[in-house]
Design a protein around this motif. Structure first.
Motif, PDB file in Angstrom:
ATOM      1  N   ALA A   1       3.290  80.160 -65.816  1.00  0.00           N
ATOM      2  CA  ALA A   1       2.692  81.492 -65.774  1.00  0.00           C
ATOM      3  C   ALA A   1       1.206  81.426 -66.108  1.00  0.00           C
ATOM      4  O   ALA A   1       0.375  82.104 -65.475  1.00  0.00           O
ATOM      5  N   LEU A   2       0.830  80.601 -67.094  1.00  0.00           N
ATOM      6  CA  LEU A   2      -0.589  80.477 -67.456  1.00  0.00           C
ATOM      7  C   LEU A   2      -1.411  79.833 -66.341  1.00  0.00           C
ATOM      8  O   LEU A   2      -2.603  80.136 -66.180  1.00  0.00           O
ATOM      9  N   PHE A   3      -0.785  78.948 -65.567  1.00  0.00           N
ATOM     10  CA  PHE A   3      -1.513  78.296 -64.480  1.00  0.00           C
ATOM     11  C   PHE A   3      -2.051  79.321 -63.490  1.00  0.00           C
ATOM     12  O   PHE A   3      -3.188  79.205 -62.993  1.00  0.00           O
ATOM     13  N   LEU A   4      -1.243  80.348 -63.224  1.00  0.00           N
ATOM     14  CA  LEU A   4      -1.670  81.362 -62.264  1.00  0.00           C
ATOM     15  C   LEU A   4      -2.874  82.154 -62.774  1.00  0.00           C
ATOM     16  O   LEU A   4      -3.604  82.760 -61.976  1.00  0.00           O
ATOM     17  N   TYR A   5      -3.054  82.186 -64.119  1.00  0.00           N
ATOM     18  CA  TYR A   5      -4.180  82.926 -64.685  1.00  0.00           C
ATOM     19  C   TYR A   5      -5.248  81.993 -65.234  1.00  0.00           C
ATOM     20  O   TYR A   5      -6.128  82.443 -65.976  1.00  0.00           O
ATOM     21  N   ASP A   6      -5.191  80.727 -64.892  1.00  0.00           N
ATOM     22  CA  ASP A   6      -6.141  79.771 -65.448  1.00  0.00           C
ATOM     23  C   ASP A   6      -7.580  80.145 -65.074  1.00  0.00           C
ATOM     24  O   ASP A   6      -8.490  80.146 -65.915  1.00  0.00           O
ATOM     25  N   GLN A   7      -7.810  80.450 -63.810  1.00  0.00           N
ATOM     26  CA  GLN A   7      -9.157  80.796 -63.350  1.00  0.00           C
ATOM     27  C   GLN A   7      -9.643  82.075 -64.030  1.00  0.00           C
ATOM     28  O   GLN A   7     -10.801  82.173 -64.481  1.00  0.00           O
ATOM     29  N   ARG A   8      -8.757  83.091 -64.167  1.00  0.00           N
ATOM     30  CA  ARG A   8      -9.156  84.363 -64.765  1.00  0.00           C
ATOM     31  C   ARG A   8      -9.456  84.192 -66.243  1.00  0.00           C
ATOM     32  O   ARG A   8     -10.389  84.826 -66.779  1.00  0.00           O
ATOM     33  N   LEU A   9      -8.673  83.368 -66.923  1.00  0.00           N
ATOM     34  CA  LEU A   9      -8.916  83.140 -68.345  1.00  0.00           C
ATOM     35  C   LEU A   9     -10.291  82.542 -68.582  1.00  0.00           C
ATOM     36  O   LEU A   9     -10.998  82.905 -69.533  1.00  0.00           O
ATOM     37  N   ARG A  10     -10.679  81.599 -67.706  1.00  0.00           N
ATOM     38  CA  ARG A  10     -12.002  80.990 -67.857  1.00  0.00           C
ATOM     39  C   ARG A  10     -13.114  81.976 -67.519  1.00  0.00           C
ATOM     40  O   ARG A  10     -14.129  82.056 -68.216  1.00  0.00           O
ATOM     41  N   GLN A  11     -12.917  82.732 -66.422  1.00  0.00           N
ATOM     42  CA  GLN A  11     -13.959  83.661 -65.993  1.00  0.00           C
ATOM     43  C   GLN A  11     -14.179  84.762 -67.035  1.00  0.00           C
ATOM     44  O   GLN A  11     -15.320  85.162 -67.292  1.00  0.00           O
ATOM     45  N   GLU A  12     -13.098  85.292 -67.634  1.00  0.00           N
ATOM     46  CA  GLU A  12     -13.228  86.397 -68.584  1.00  0.00           C
ATOM     47  C   GLU A  12     -13.429  85.906 -70.015  1.00  0.00           C
ATOM     48  O   GLU A  12     -13.491  86.721 -70.941  1.00  0.00           O
ATOM     49  N   GLN A  13     -13.498  84.569 -70.201  1.00  0.00           N
ATOM     50  CA  GLN A  13     -13.784  83.969 -71.502  1.00  0.00           C
ATOM     51  C   GLN A  13     -12.782  84.470 -72.566  1.00  0.00           C
ATOM     52  O   GLN A  13     -13.132  84.953 -73.639  1.00  0.00           O
ATOM     53  N   VAL A  14     -11.496  84.360 -72.230  1.00  0.00           N
ATOM     54  CA  VAL A  14     -10.431  84.753 -73.139  1.00  0.00           C
ATOM     55  C   VAL A  14     -10.008  83.547 -73.975  1.00  0.00           C
ATOM     56  O   VAL A  14      -9.711  82.481 -73.418  1.00  0.00           O
ATOM     57  N   THR A  15     -10.016  83.704 -75.272  1.00  0.00           N
ATOM     58  CA  THR A  15      -9.569  82.624 -76.168  1.00  0.00           C
ATOM     59  C   THR A  15      -8.046  82.628 -76.220  1.00  0.00           C
ATOM     60  O   THR A  15      -7.430  83.626 -76.585  1.00  0.00           O
ATOM     61  N   LEU A  16      -7.452  81.494 -75.840  1.00  0.00           N
ATOM     62  CA  LEU A  16      -5.993  81.393 -75.782  1.00  0.00           C
ATOM     63  C   LEU A  16      -5.480  80.642 -77.013  1.00  0.00           C
ATOM     64  O   LEU A  16      -5.946  79.537 -77.308  1.00  0.00           O
TER      65      LEU A  16
END
Length: 602
Positions: free
Chosen positions: A457-472
């Motif tokens: 599930a995180l793979f599908l949002y990998d690009q968005r997480l980086r673009q929006e600078q979300v700390t995981l």
């Protein structure tokens, strides 16, 4: 033909009916026994009062005689001149006439030393009775009343004594011995065994010969010494009374269970006590005397009557229950046709409902698949960016390989081909999760890796997480935790929850996403938490309603959370939402960690 086993309900009703019959029988028996016992107690009390009055009459008719003796001048003259033969003859004549008039056993006069000076019984002349309690009490100025057995002839009697005053001095004692034979002759009027006990709790008279001269209670050491000195019972052994009787009973009564047959004791060849008959014991204290009168009434007839009433009561309730069963069976037969028709209608409704459930499940699967496609559409840009770089590299390396082949540089061609293989594997790793996520399939619960599903599930949002600078902040890795659930649908729920968390944090500084999981008594839990604005009360109340959304118009249909909760519940889990104490919202997904064991009712 196969026999039908009785149902638990039928057994329960049968047991309840049996309990009702037994209960009614017991209540009837108990009520009848209490009424019969009360009637017997009233009748026995009446007989006891009459007998007590008769005993008191026998004693009281004579007990005033000693008080008149001191009025006799002959007796006073003898006490003043005990050596005078004339005084002796006159006093003897007086007491003989008095005894003949009263009909008592004897009347006698004692001096202050306890020696008999004058007596209606010539054999008592000169006898020393100073040890007798009735003499000692009269000598001290009181009226003495005691039962005693005459040591000379062994005849029992009731002795009443009175002091004889010569001026202020007690010069002697006048006494009378009253016969108890009239009392023994009256036992038959009671119709039940009875006894008389004196103040020493010794049975002095009884309708049962074996009960006479027995002890109702164990005397103390001081009482034993007094009895030996007084010699009231002429050396009788005084064994223990065969029954345990409460001497305090008076207006009330006592019930003795398993009493031995009348006149028998343990050790006399009698049957065990349990084989005896129950007795009702009543007591009376005789007025003006130190005697206790006890009467033993047979309770066996009362209990036999009560047993008959108990059987009648149980039979009556049984008949009522049987009539009720007949009426119920008749009504059941009358309802059979209606129930059969209702059963046919119910079967048609069940078939229609099953068809509706199948249609609904198919529609739900379509909604799940549509949700997946919508998520893939939103992720297309990021995936295109991920595939663009390896595709460009493949194009360049393929052109270089052709040039190297034209130059016969096979080593360089081999190196390029190896790089091409690695890039193809990299693209496959990017595409592989998408293939499984986009596949349309029915739910098939298996033992799935929760950490791996979270990674997909995180793979599908990998690009968005980086673009929006979300700390995981992730607390679970693949291979650490397993649940019993459909892996593909678990990924769908996690994709929906992670996407909603990212949407809730848009426009905020310092965006953080927490992913945690663990095991509890309820099952395996997965928590998705954000530091967004959280959920107000109104939103919490409608969060899982279909088509309810807090997003802007045209962004989402409001079906994601409703579908996700349906997916969780279908697999035996649950999805709930709440606000975190430190701010933001947290969605908690609970999944079974073992296959569910379905009950027969399911």
């Amino acid at each position: 033909m196969k026999l039908r086993r009785p149902s638990w309900q039928g057994l329960t009703l049968a047991l309840l009916a049996l309990a009702a019959v037994l209960g009614a029988g017991w209540l009837s028996f108990d009520a009848s026994e209490r009424q019969g016992t009360e009637a017997l107690r009233r009748e026995a009390n009446h007989q006891l009062e009459l007998f007590a009055a008769a005993v008191e009459g026998v004693i009281q008719r004579h007990e005033a005689a000693p008080a008149t003796v001191q009025l006799s001048p002959e007796v006073l003259a003898l006490l003043r001149e005990p050596q005078s033969a004339a005084r002796q003859a006159a006093a003897d004549l007086y007491v003989r006439r008095l005894n003949a008039h009263l009909g008592s056993l004897s009347v006698f006069v004692l001096n202050e030393r306890g020696l008999v000076l004058a007596s209606s019984d010539a054999g008592m002349q000169g006898e020393d009775l100073s040890f007798r309690p009735f003499f000692l009490e009269a000598l001290s100025g009181r009226v003495g009343r005691h039962f005693a057995i005459d040591a000379r002839d062994g005849r029992p009697g009731y002795f009443v004594s009175h002091p004889i005053h010569d001026g202020a001095r007690v010069a002697g004692v006048a006494a009378i011995k009253i016969s108890l034979e009239p009392i023994n002759a009256a036992w038959d009027t009671l119709g039940s065994p009875a006894l008389l006990a004196d103040s020493n709790q010794v049975v002095i008279l009884s309708s049962e010969p074996a009960w006479r001269y027995t002890r109702l209670a164990e005397p103390s050491l001081e009482q034993r010494i007094d009895l030996q000195l007084a010699r009231l019972y002429a050396g009788q052994s005084l064994p223990r009374f065969p029954l345990r009787v409460d001497l305090r009973i008076d207006e009330d009564s006592q019930v003795l269970e398993g009493v031995l047959p009348h006149g028998l004791r343990q050790g006399d060849g009698a049957a065990p006590a349990a084989a005896g008959r129950p007795m009702l014991v009543l007591g009376r204290t005789l007025n003006g005397m130190d005697w206790r009168l006890l009467m033993f009434s047979d309770l066996a007839p009362v209990r036999q009557d009560a047993l008959g009433m108990g059987l009648l009561g149980g039979l009556g309730v049984g008949i009522v229950l049987l009539l009720g069963l007949i009426v119920q069976q008749r009504r059941r037969l009358q309802r059979q046709q209606a129930l059969a028709e209702a059963n046919r209608r119910l079967q048609r409704e069940v078939a229609e409902r099953q068809q509706a459930e199948a249609t609904l499940r198919q529609a739900q699967d379509e909604l799940v698949h549509a949700g997946k496609m919508a998520a893939l559409g939103q992720l297309a840009t990021g995936i295109t960016h991920e595939l663009a770089q390896p595709l460009g590299a493949i194009r360049t390396l393929a052109g270089n390989a052709l040039e190297f082949m034209r130059r016969d540089d096979l080593a360089s061609v081999q190196g390029n081909l190896q790089i091409l293989t690695r890039l193809a594997d990299q693209m496959g790793q990017i595409i592989q999760p998408l293939k499984g996520f986009a596949r349309k399939s029915r739910a098939q619960p298996v033992r799935c890796d929760v950490g791996q599903a979270l990674s997909n599930a995180l793979f599908l949002y990998d690009q968005r997480l980086r673009q929006e600078q979300v700390t995981l902040q992730r607390e679970l890795e693949p291979g650490q935790l397993q649940a019993w659930f459909d892996a593909n649908r678990l990924e769908q729920v996690l994709v929906n929850l992670i996407g909603n968390a990212l949407d809730a944090m848009q426009g905020r500084e310092g965006r953080r996403l927490w992913l945690d999981a663990g095991r509890s008594t309820e099952g395996v839990w997965i928590a998705v938490r954000d530091n967004g604005p959280g959920l107000d009360e109104a939103t919490l109340g409608r969060l899982f309603e279909p088509f309810f959304t807090t997003k802007a118009a045209g962004v989402g249909l409001g079906l994601g959370l409703a579908i996700s909760r349906d997916i969780a519940r279908e697999g035996g889990g649950e999805l709930e939402a709440l606000n975190h104490p430190d701010g933001g919202a947290i969605f908690r997904l609970t999944l079974p960690h073992e296959p569910r064991t379905l009950c027969p009712a399911d």
